[in-house]
Design an enzyme around this catalytic site. Structure first.
Site, PDB file in Angstrom:
ATOM      1  N   GLU A  99      16.659  23.369  16.831  1.00  0.00           N
ATOM      2  CA  GLU A  99      15.636  22.902  17.765  1.00  0.00           C
ATOM      3  C   GLU A  99      14.615  22.052  17.029  1.00  0.00           C
ATOM      4  OE1 GLU A  99      12.033  24.463  20.677  1.00  0.00           O
ATOM      5  OE2 GLU A  99      13.366  25.915  19.720  1.00  0.00           O
ATOM      6  N   LYS A 234      19.324  46.381  22.502  1.00  0.00           N
ATOM      7  CA  LYS A 234      19.548  44.959  22.733  1.00  0.00           C
ATOM      8  C   LYS A 234      19.141  44.527  24.143  1.00  0.00           C
ATOM      9  CE  LYS A 234      23.166  44.499  19.265  1.00  0.00           C
ATOM     10  NZ  LYS A 234      23.090  45.867  18.758  1.00  0.00           N
ATOM     11  N   ASP A 308      20.859  41.282  13.198  1.00  0.00           N
ATOM     12  CA  ASP A 308      21.672  41.367  14.407  1.00  0.00           C
ATOM     13  C   ASP A 308      21.070  40.435  15.450  1.00  0.00           C
ATOM     14  OD1 ASP A 308      23.002  42.024  16.739  1.00  0.00           O
ATOM     15  OD2 ASP A 308      23.134  44.160  16.244  1.00  0.00           O
ATOM     16  N   HIS A 398       7.867  17.221  20.961  1.00  0.00           N
ATOM     17  CA  HIS A 398       9.285  17.347  21.262  1.00  0.00           C
ATOM     18  C   HIS A 398       9.934  15.979  21.460  1.00  0.00           C
ATOM     19  CE1 HIS A 398       8.255  21.546  21.730  1.00  0.00           C
ATOM     20  NE2 HIS A 398       9.534  21.811  21.730  1.00  0.00           N
TER      21      HIS A 398
END
Length: 800
Positions: A99, A234, A308, A398
């Protein structure tokens, strides 16, 4: 419509299930066999997967059916100064991301926090949960089990210790839901994230529970499972936000006003105002907690250090707050459920170990340090992003850094012989000309504010002024030409940097400027000046520096003008700070010099619009009154030495009357004007005092008196007499060929003077707070004197 026939269950059972080659094997041969199988079954070339830098033998426990790797670029953000409980000193963070703008934004936030004294951080708690479920025949049995199980904690601790030396059971929390009881096993897991070890430990504990229940009449469970979703593994859950799962960690910093303005390009009040709106909007949206984009940092560090990745879902929720006190901005971020580890899992892989080592977190004993580092950098990003939004820079960043199209920008090498040869050959009328050398000439930086603005942008892009000495030969003759290459930035690059300066003003200016920034004069400046230098109009070419050519390549964002290098044969170049050098005959020469340009283009509005649009209008100027008024108030409050009470009141009246006088201005005959006609961009040739005018990027369609008003504001003294101003007005009017209606001409000058004060001087005042403009005080004083003279003249003629 064709009938869709589904295969029968029997047919599906008869179909052979494809078997993957090399299953369960961790060798390069097995990887290649699997890669070839994938090529065959998908018809994809997969050339990028041919080689792998990861040894398959290192991957048991990390991945199955290994076929290759995805390489994610890693950028460095920081360093960030910590004064935390578990981390002190400078830390630089590796962020794995694709990104654009992320690393730059984190680095900006880290710089601001560090310059303001650093970030304070501490781990509050660390825990991991697993929640098996036991279903019973009825409510009574479920309730009895829930009461009994809390008495078994000591025994369950011993069972857990048999499986893992790193997991310590701290609590058993039974949650009865009808006939089912969910047991929240709460652990401390030291340096590991603990999902796998706590699962194994809980399984061993549940084996003991089931064995005991089998001997207890009426308590044998009807059904059991190791997990039924209460742990929130999660997944985001409100329970884990309150009770914790993973590490609960907090980071805080205090930024002084100067740092917020200089580094974050905003103000504490602007950030706080946006924060309050974000909280309300977050509540309306049903947001859990309140955060800006901490998950960006968490995910990037997770990827780099072998965490993870799926745990980003539960780890990325934060509680971010800011408040302002005595001009300082305090910011706090709490991550209530950060699931991380510095041992086990992906942290065993070589590159991930290296990045953990960069953070000083490799191996046992560094889990708390790791959590504080993540929280500190997440706070840096939250602050940087919120300041960017508050200051109108968010989309700009951006657009510059995150756009997908890669631009092959010009380099200094591209400005050499291949670019220059056709230009010089055409100008010198020598098709066979060869360039033998291009030597760059050292020079002092110019005074162009636009060049200075864009020099703070992307340093990889070549823009600016590049003097060069070009040696050439043709038909046996040799020669050299001194020239200047002007490599222009895009209009949006200038607009973005100007908006940053506006954001630093704070208050109404910071709020309003983003709305109108496309209409403050910078739109299309990269193409407009090229159009000026391409013109064949003799009157305009007479005042331009000698032009060798222009180069335009939109694909490379390349806009280049090759022109004469003005040397010692010109007078008064870059003399804005020394107006006393301008003699009366010099001022008259500049007025006579620009007048033929005004005369040549007078009334050619449609033709000029084709290459000067966008052109300001009375309707838009009226709508922009709120911005002009805010700029007056900013100048009066922040720079009273420039705008005293009387001056500010006069400008307020001018702004308030824009609807009336700009409609009148728009109805007058208009022409091509330089629109930046002052000693920063003009000079006189010493031989005959003829005018040379450069830097035409702000050229526009306006009344011809607009250039005269700006010139006089820069070169006349603040105590100039009315008679001298009148004489110069008559000189300009007659040189343009407007011998009749001197009162109408003077009215156009008065309105142009007002327009210069509002649309240019107020922007100078805005810039002055960040970049001192030595000429500004005197130019303002002279402008106010010129306005007073015209007020008096208008009063005499009943114009008011």
């Amino acid at each position: 419509m064709a009938e869709i026939v589904e295969p029968s269950a029997g047919l599906l059972r008869e179909m052979p299930y494809p078997s993957l080659p090399g299953r369960g094997q961790y060798t390069e041969r097995a990887r290649r066999d699997l890669l070839e199988w994938l090529r065959t079954t998908t018809s994809a070339s997969l050339r990028s997967l041919e080689q792998s830098t990861i040894d398959p033998r290192s991957l048991p426990g990390n991945v199955e059916n290994f076929v290759g790797a995805v390489e994610v670029p890693v950028g460095l953000a920081g360093p960030l100064l910590f004064t935390g409980r578990n981390v002190e000193g400078m830390v630089t963070a590796p962020l794995a991301t694709t990104e654009g703008a992320l690393v730059a934004s984190v680095a900006r936030g880290a710089k601001a926090i560090t310059l303001a004294g650093g970030v304070t951080s501490q781990v509050i708690s660390q825990r991991m949960t697993r929640a098996p479920v036991f279903e019973f025949a009825g409510l009574s049995a479920a309730g009895e089990f829930a009461r009994w199980i809390v008495t078994c904690k000591d025994e369950l601790e011993r069972r857990v210790a048999e499986v893992s030396a790193h997991s310590r059971l701290t609590m058993i929390d039974p949650v009865q839901l009808g006939r089912a009881v969910h047991l929240r096993f709460v652990y401390e897991t030291a340096d590991a994230s603990g999902q796998n070890m706590t699962t194994a430990a809980t399984w061993r504990a549940c084996q003991w529970i089931n064995d005991r229940l089998a001997t207890m009449p009426g308590l044998a469970p009807a059904w059991f499972a190791i997990e039924a979703n209460l742990s929130g593994d999660k997944k985001f859950t409100h329970l884990n936000m309150i009770s914790g799962r993973g590490t609960r960690v907090v980071a805080e910093c205090v930024l002084d006003r100067t740092t917020v303005r200089r580094v974050l390009k905003s103000t504490p009040e602007a950030v706080d105002r946006l924060y309050r709106h974000c909280v309300v909007a977050g509540q309306q949206a049903g947001m859990a907690g309140h955060d800006i984009d901490a998950a960006n940092v968490i995910a990037a560090i997770f990827v780099a250090t072998g965490q993870d990745i799926a745990s980003v879902y539960e780890s990325g929720t934060g509680l971010f707050s800011v408040d302002v006190s005595e001009g300082e901005l305090r910011a706090t971020l709490t991550l209530p459920s950060l699931v991380t580890g510095v041992v086990g899992g992906g942290t065993r892989l070589a590159r991930q170990r290296d990045y953990l080592e960069v953070l000083g977190c490799r191996g046992e004993g560094y889990a708390a340090r790791f959590a504080e580092i993540i929280c500190g950098f997440a706070l840096a990003l939250n602050l940087s992003t919120m300041a960017a939004v508050a200051g109108g820079q968010f989309a700009d960043a951006h657009e510059r850094l995150g756009r997908g199209r890669r631009v092959n920008w010009l380099s200094r090498e591209d400005l050499g012989a291949p670019l220059l040869r056709p230009m010089l050959a055409r100008t010198l009328e020598a098709p066979g000309l060869e360039i033998t050398d291009v030597a760059w000439i050292e020079h002092a930086p110019g005074s162009s504010l636009i060049t200075e603005l864009t020099s703070r942008g992307d340093r990889r892009k070549t823009t600016g002024i590049f003097p060069a000495r070009v040696a050439w030969k043709m038909d046996g003759d040799h020669g050299q030409t001194d020239l200047v290459l002007k490599v222009k930035p895009l209009d949006q690059e200038v607009i973005i940097e100007a908006a940053k300066l506006a954001s630093l003003c704070g208050g109404r200016v910071a709020d309003l400027y983003p709305r109108w920034r496309e209409w403050t004069g910078f739109k299309a400046l990269h193409t407009r000046e090229l159009s000026v230098y391409r013109t064949a109009e003799p009157a305009l070419r007479a005042v331009l520096p000698r032009t060798y050519g222009v180069h335009e390549d939109a694909g490379r964002e390349a806009y280049v003008i090759a022109m004469e290098r003005l040397g010692p044969d010109v007078l008064l170049k870059d003399s804005a700070d020394t107006p006393e050098r301008w003699r009366p005959e010099d001022v008259a020469a500049a007025v006579r010099g620009i007048a033929p340009v005004h005369a040549a283009f007078l009334g050619r509005d449609d033709e000029l619009r084709a290459w000067l649009d966008p052109v300001q209008s009375a309707e838009r100027m009226t709508a922009m009154r709120e911005l002009w008024a805010a700029l007056v108030e900013h100048g009066a409050s922040d720079h009273p030495e420039l705008l005293d009470g009387a001056a500010a009141d006069r400008l307020r009246r001018i702004v308030a009357e824009i609807p009336r006088w700009w409609r009148r201005l728009e109805s007058m005959p208009r022409t091509l004007v330089h629109n930046d006609f002052n000693p920063r961009n003009i000079a006189l040739r010493s031989a005959d005092l003829s005018l040379v005018a450069y830097d035409w990027e702000l050229a526009t369609l306006h009344v011809p008196q607009r250039d005269l008003a700006e010139l006089l504001a820069f070169v006349l003294p603040p105590d100039v007499e009315a008679a001298r101003v009148g004489a110069l007005l008559d000189l300009h009017r007659e040189a343009v060929g407007q011998k009749d209606e001197p009162e109408a001409w003077r009215e156009g000058y008065r309105l142009a003077l007002w327009d210069f004060a509002v649309t240019r001087l107020l922007l100078y005042v805005m810039v002055h707070g960040q970049r001192e403009l030595p000429f500004l005080g005197r130019v303002l004083a002279t402008t106010l004197r010129l306005i007073a003279i015209e007020d008096a003249v208008a009063g005499e003629h009943g114009a008011y």
